[in-house]
Structures are given as structure tokens and as C-alpha cells.
Scaffold this active site. Structure first.
Site, PDB file in Angstrom:
ATOM      1  N   SER A 120      18.893  63.519-103.248  1.00  0.00           N
ATOM      2  CA  SER A 120      19.323  63.129-104.679  1.00  0.00           C
ATOM      3  C   SER A 120      18.867  64.293-104.880  1.00  0.00           C
ATOM      4  O   SER A 120      18.734  64.260-106.558  1.00  0.00           O
ATOM      5  CB  SER A 120      19.631  61.628-104.497  1.00  0.00           C
ATOM      6  OG  SER A 120      19.816  61.070-103.116  1.00  0.00           O
ATOM      7  N   HIS A 143      26.301  66.239-102.408  1.00  0.00           N
ATOM      8  CA  HIS A 143      26.026  64.870-101.948  1.00  0.00           C
ATOM      9  C   HIS A 143      26.978  63.762-102.613  1.00  0.00           C
ATOM     10  O   HIS A 143      27.535  63.621-103.227  1.00  0.00           O
ATOM     11  CB  HIS A 143      24.967  65.589-103.690  1.00  0.00           C
ATOM     12  CG  HIS A 143      24.246  63.719-104.208  1.00  0.00           C
ATOM     13  ND1 HIS A 143      23.951  62.909-105.497  1.00  0.00           N
ATOM     14  CD2 HIS A 143      23.712  62.934-103.377  1.00  0.00           C
ATOM     15  CE1 HIS A 143      23.864  61.773-105.038  1.00  0.00           C
ATOM     16  NE2 HIS A 143      22.860  61.900-104.124  1.00  0.00           N
ATOM     17  N   GLU A 155      29.378  65.603-104.849  1.00  0.00           N
ATOM     18  CA  GLU A 155      28.761  66.173-105.475  1.00  0.00           C
ATOM     19  C   GLU A 155      28.193  68.025-104.745  1.00  0.00           C
ATOM     20  O   GLU A 155      27.328  67.371-104.317  1.00  0.00           O
ATOM     21  CB  GLU A 155      27.471  66.283-106.653  1.00  0.00           C
ATOM     22  CG  GLU A 155      27.736  64.839-107.261  1.00  0.00           C
ATOM     23  CD  GLU A 155      26.981  64.366-107.741  1.00  0.00           C
ATOM     24  OE1 GLU A 155      26.293  64.403-109.075  1.00  0.00           O
ATOM     25  OE2 GLU A 155      25.779  63.950-107.920  1.00  0.00           O
ATOM     26  N   ASN A 193      23.823  60.819-111.083  1.00  0.00           N
ATOM     27  CA  ASN A 193      22.599  59.968-110.935  1.00  0.00           C
ATOM     28  C   ASN A 193      21.855  59.977-112.881  1.00  0.00           C
ATOM     29  O   ASN A 193      21.164  59.229-113.434  1.00  0.00           O
ATOM     30  CB  ASN A 193      21.482  60.424-110.270  1.00  0.00           C
ATOM     31  CG  ASN A 193      21.636  59.577-109.027  1.00  0.00           C
ATOM     32  OD1 ASN A 193      22.283  58.538-108.821  1.00  0.00           O
ATOM     33  ND2 ASN A 193      20.707  60.442-107.709  1.00  0.00           N
TER      34      ASN A 193
HETATM   35  N1  LIG Z   1      20.674  56.006 -99.211  1.00  0.00           N
HETATM   36  C1  LIG Z   1      21.826  56.311 -99.970  1.00  0.00           C
HETATM   37  O1  LIG Z   1      22.376  55.979-101.204  1.00  0.00           O
HETATM   38  C2  LIG Z   1      22.043  57.873-100.639  1.00  0.00           C
HETATM   39  C3  LIG Z   1      22.705  58.258-100.779  1.00  0.00           C
HETATM   40  C4  LIG Z   1      22.458  59.636-101.624  1.00  0.00           C
HETATM   41  C5  LIG Z   1      22.041  60.585-101.101  1.00  0.00           C
HETATM   42  N2  LIG Z   1      21.041  60.041-100.022  1.00  0.00           N
HETATM   43  C6  LIG Z   1      20.466  61.023 -99.654  1.00  0.00           C
HETATM   44  O2  LIG Z   1      20.637  61.285 -98.344  1.00  0.00           O
HETATM   45  C7  LIG Z   1      19.337  61.099 -97.540  1.00  0.00           C
HETATM   46  C8  LIG Z   1      19.462  60.026 -96.264  1.00  0.00           C
HETATM   47  O3  LIG Z   1      19.355  59.241 -96.671  1.00  0.00           O
HETATM   48  P1  LIG Z   1      19.335  57.791 -96.404  1.00  0.00           P
HETATM   49  O4  LIG Z   1      20.107  56.034 -97.141  1.00  0.00           O
HETATM   50  O5  LIG Z   1      20.412  57.509 -95.212  1.00  0.00           O
HETATM   51  O6  LIG Z   1      18.006  57.527 -95.184  1.00  0.00           O
HETATM   52  P2  LIG Z   1      17.689  56.355 -94.049  1.00  0.00           P
HETATM   53  O7  LIG Z   1      16.421  56.300 -94.019  1.00  0.00           O
HETATM   54  O8  LIG Z   1      18.471  55.004 -94.061  1.00  0.00           O
HETATM   55  O9  LIG Z   1      18.045  57.448 -92.931  1.00  0.00           O
HETATM   56  C9  LIG Z   1      17.391  58.830 -92.820  1.00  0.00           C
HETATM   57  C10 LIG Z   1      16.997  58.809 -91.095  1.00  0.00           C
HETATM   58  O10 LIG Z   1      16.934  60.318 -90.682  1.00  0.00           O
HETATM   59  C11 LIG Z   1      16.173  60.546 -89.964  1.00  0.00           C
HETATM   60  N3  LIG Z   1      14.760  61.570 -89.529  1.00  0.00           N
HETATM   61  C12 LIG Z   1      13.753  61.615 -90.476  1.00  0.00           C
HETATM   62  N4  LIG Z   1      12.963  62.773 -90.275  1.00  0.00           N
HETATM   63  C13 LIG Z   1      13.881  63.455 -89.147  1.00  0.00           C
HETATM   64  C14 LIG Z   1      13.563  64.350 -88.368  1.00  0.00           C
HETATM   65  N5  LIG Z   1      12.744  65.678 -88.560  1.00  0.00           N
HETATM   66  N6  LIG Z   1      14.944  65.317 -87.647  1.00  0.00           N
HETATM   67  C15 LIG Z   1      16.104  64.422 -87.388  1.00  0.00           C
HETATM   68  N7  LIG Z   1      16.089  63.136 -88.234  1.00  0.00           N
HETATM   69  C16 LIG Z   1      15.179  62.481 -88.604  1.00  0.00           C
HETATM   70  C17 LIG Z   1      15.524  59.189 -89.215  1.00  0.00           C
HETATM   71  O11 LIG Z   1      15.195  58.501 -88.205  1.00  0.00           O
HETATM   72  C18 LIG Z   1      16.194  58.448 -89.918  1.00  0.00           C
HETATM   73  O12 LIG Z   1      17.240  57.929 -89.342  1.00  0.00           O
HETATM   74  C19 LIG Z   1      18.386  61.703 -98.555  1.00  0.00           C
HETATM   75  O13 LIG Z   1      17.703  62.976 -98.252  1.00  0.00           O
HETATM   76  C20 LIG Z   1      18.280  61.011 -99.320  1.00  0.00           C
HETATM   77  O14 LIG Z   1      18.385  60.160-100.627  1.00  0.00           O
HETATM   78  C21 LIG Z   1      20.829  58.399-100.322  1.00  0.00           C
END
Ligand SMILES: NC(=O)c1ccc[n+]([C@@H]2O[C@H](COP(=O)([O-])OP(=O)(O)OC[C@H]3O[C@@H](n4cnc5c(N)ncnc54)[C@H](O)[C@@H]3O)[C@@H](O)[C@H]2O)c1
Length: 286
Positions: A120, A143, A155, A193
């Protein structure tokens, strides 16, 4: 560029698991990798509930549930990803963790595999330096929005070195899974955003000035602007700590216009984080 047959998603959290589901629903075999097999399996297990809700809403057919889930293979291994055509990364929002994941993938994935990151806030051009120069043309941002299985927008963000054919490939992949991609430059906050937080910051100014209550501002946006959900209900959903963090990043990039309002900082200090803490702008403990 080749058709996408094998897809892998790295990170089976809130975003990754549902991104995997989007591909599985449209008939793709998807490998869902997390740091451990248990975490990958947990991410997949959550998708049962996601599909059950979709069945209840009438947006998904019950007869397709088992087949869809059977196309998602949870794993903790890297080796099984070497024949993937497309990898979507959705691990923690942490530069060093993402860098390590991409460097590892780069060392084992076939040379024409496209790498897409769901970051993000980390610049795509910066993340692309985690891979060798010959892969940088096949690296870009994709995204997705939460909940990824429902929200239609993606995106698509090319970095400085991304090849045009990679952009077309990813746009096409998104359309094939029923999403609507838009192309956005690699700027902080991309497009959505920036619009969202500009609105939230103004909503918080209204609140601080005593112009209207959170309830009434939500009504204003729903009935006056046609938004499906008001800003305060949405802030409670995403979480005040994350909201503040994003505004701090935008403030650093764009200056005064994105300075987080004191009232948001107060909510974080009070642990009124939103739904996840039981209380945000509204009370969820009742
Ligand atoms: N949550 C949102 O609303 C949202 C929206 C758009 C983008 N994002 C982006 O998406 C990405 C993930 O966000 P999320 O909310 O799903 O996070 P989350 O914390 O729910 O999930 C992240 C996952 O990645 C895993 N992980 C961490 N390190 C790892 C590794 N080395 N190898 C494999 N797996 C690994 C974790 O165990 C976890 O299950 C981030 O970059 C975030 O900025 C989030």
C-alpha cells in the site's frame, strides 16, 4: 506474454488469502504460501466462511464451493513456486521482509514469471530493486482493496523499469478474475488512498469544529454523495492505528494537506481503534 496458468500468492493473511480466492474462483490453480504450513492452511480455512457469506448473499453458487477451494494449495515451501507464471506478494507491510521474499523468489522462479506486489505504501520502484535487473521489467504493483474477494478495483502500478507488456499482462489477469484495473503512477498512496484520506482528514476537521457528529457525517456521505458506507464506519472498519500510519506516510510525502488531525491521534492513544478493539468512533461492545 504467455497466458497465466499457475498463480502463487505469498502471504495468506487478510489480503493474500482472498486474492488467492479470486484466482481460484475463476478456475486457476493457486499456491498459497505463508511462513508456515499452519498459517497458509489457516488462511485457506478462512475462505470457507468468505464463500459461505457469498452463498448467503447470492453472489456465489454453493455447488462450486468445494471445487474452488480444491484449487488452492497451501504451502510453506518455496520450491513449488518455480513454475509459477504470476506471483502476487501480500506479506507484512515491511520493506525488509518483502525484499527478502522477492530476492528468494527471484533466485528460483522461471525468468518470465511476473512479480506483483500488493504493497500500500512502499514505492514499487524501490521494491523492484529486490530482484535482478533482468526481472525488473516483470515487476509491478497490483493494489487490491479489502475485502479482496468483493472489491472490484485493482490499482496497477508500474515502476520505473516495468515493461509495457507486463502492465498489459497484469491488467488482463485482473479482468479475467472479474476485477477492474486502473493504471496509476508510482506515487505515495497511489490514487485511492490519496482521495480517501483527504476526505477523512476533512471529516475530522468538521468533527473538531463541532460542525456535525460522526453519525451525521456518515449520513451526509451516504445520502448526499451516494457512498455505500460513511467515513466513520469505514475508519472503524480499517482501524485507527492503520489510518494514522497511512496519514503519517502521506503527510511526509505531500506536506501540510495530509497532516493527521489531533482527534485521530487521540483516538489511537485512547485505544479506540475501531471494530477490532470494540470501540472506535462507534461502540461495538453492546
Ligand atoms: N489490509 C488491507 O486493507 C490492505 C489493503 C491493500 C493492501 N494491503 C497490503 O497487503 C499486504 C498484506 O496485508 P494484510 O492486511 O493481508 O496483512 P496480514 O498481516 O493480514 O497478512 C500478512 C501475511 O503475510 C505472512 N508473512 C509474513 N512474512 C512472510 C514471509 N516471509 N513469507 C510468507 N508469508 C509471510 C504473515 O504470516 C501473514 O499471514 C501489505 O503489504 C498491506 O499493506 C493491505
Amino acid at each position: 506474454m504467455e497466458a497465466v496458468n499457475k498463480v502463487a500468492v505469498i502471504g495468506a493473511g487478510m489480503m493474500g488469502a482472498e486474492i488467492a480466492l479470486c484466482f481460484a474462483v475463476s478456475g486457476h490453480e493457486v499456491t498459497l504460501k505463508d511462513a508456515t504450513l499452519q498459517l497458509a492452511q489457516k488462511g485457506k480455512d478462512r475462505l470457507r466462511t468468505v464463500l459461505d457469506k457469498a452463498i448467503q448473499k447470492g453472489t456465489f453458487e454453493a455447488k462450486d464451493k468445494d471445487g474452488t477451494l480444491s484449487r488452492i494449495t497451501p504451502t510453506e515451501e518455496y520450491d513449488v513456486l518455480k513454475n509459477a507464471d504470476l506471483i502476487v506478494e501480500a506479506v507484512f507491510e515491511d520493506l525488509e521482509i518483502k525484499r527478502a521474499v522477492f530476492a528468494k523468489l527471484d533466485s528460483l522462479c522461471k525468468s518470465d514469471c511476473v512479480f506483483a506486489t500488493n504493497t500500500s505504501s512502499i514505492p514499487i520502484t524501490l521494491l523492484a530493486t529486490s530482484v535482478k535487473a533482468r526481472r525488473a521489467g516483470r515487476f509491478l504493483g497490483s493494489h487490491f482493496f479489502s475485502p479482496a474477494s468483493v472489491m472490484k478495483l485493482v490499482e496497477i502500478v508500474p515502476g520505473l523499469e516495468t515493461k509495457e507488456e507486463t502492465v498489459s499482462f497484469m491488467m488482463d489477469c485482473c479482468r479475467k478474475i472479474g476485477k477492474t484495473p486502473i493504471r496509476v503512477k508510482d506515487v505515495t498512496g497511489f490514487a485511492v488512498n490519496r482521495i480517501l484520506h483527504a476526505m477523512w482528514i476533512e471529516a475530522n476537521r468538521l468533527l473538531e469544529e463541532g460542525v456535525a457528529t460522526p453519525e451525521d457525517i456518515d449520513i451526509a456521505c451516504k445520502l448526499g454523495l451516494g457512498h455505500p458506507i460513511g467515513p466513520y464506519a469505514l475508519m472503524d472498519h480499517t482501524g485507527m492505528d492503520l489510518n494514522l500510519q497511512v496519514q503519517q506516510i502521506l503527510h511526509e510525502a505531500y506536506g501540510e494537506r495530509f497532516r493527521p488531525r489531533p482527534i485521530l491521534k487521540q483516538k489511537v492513544n485512547a485505544n479506540h481503534l475501531g471494530r477490532k478493539s470494540g470501540r472506535g468512533w462507534f461502540d461495538y461492545q453492546k
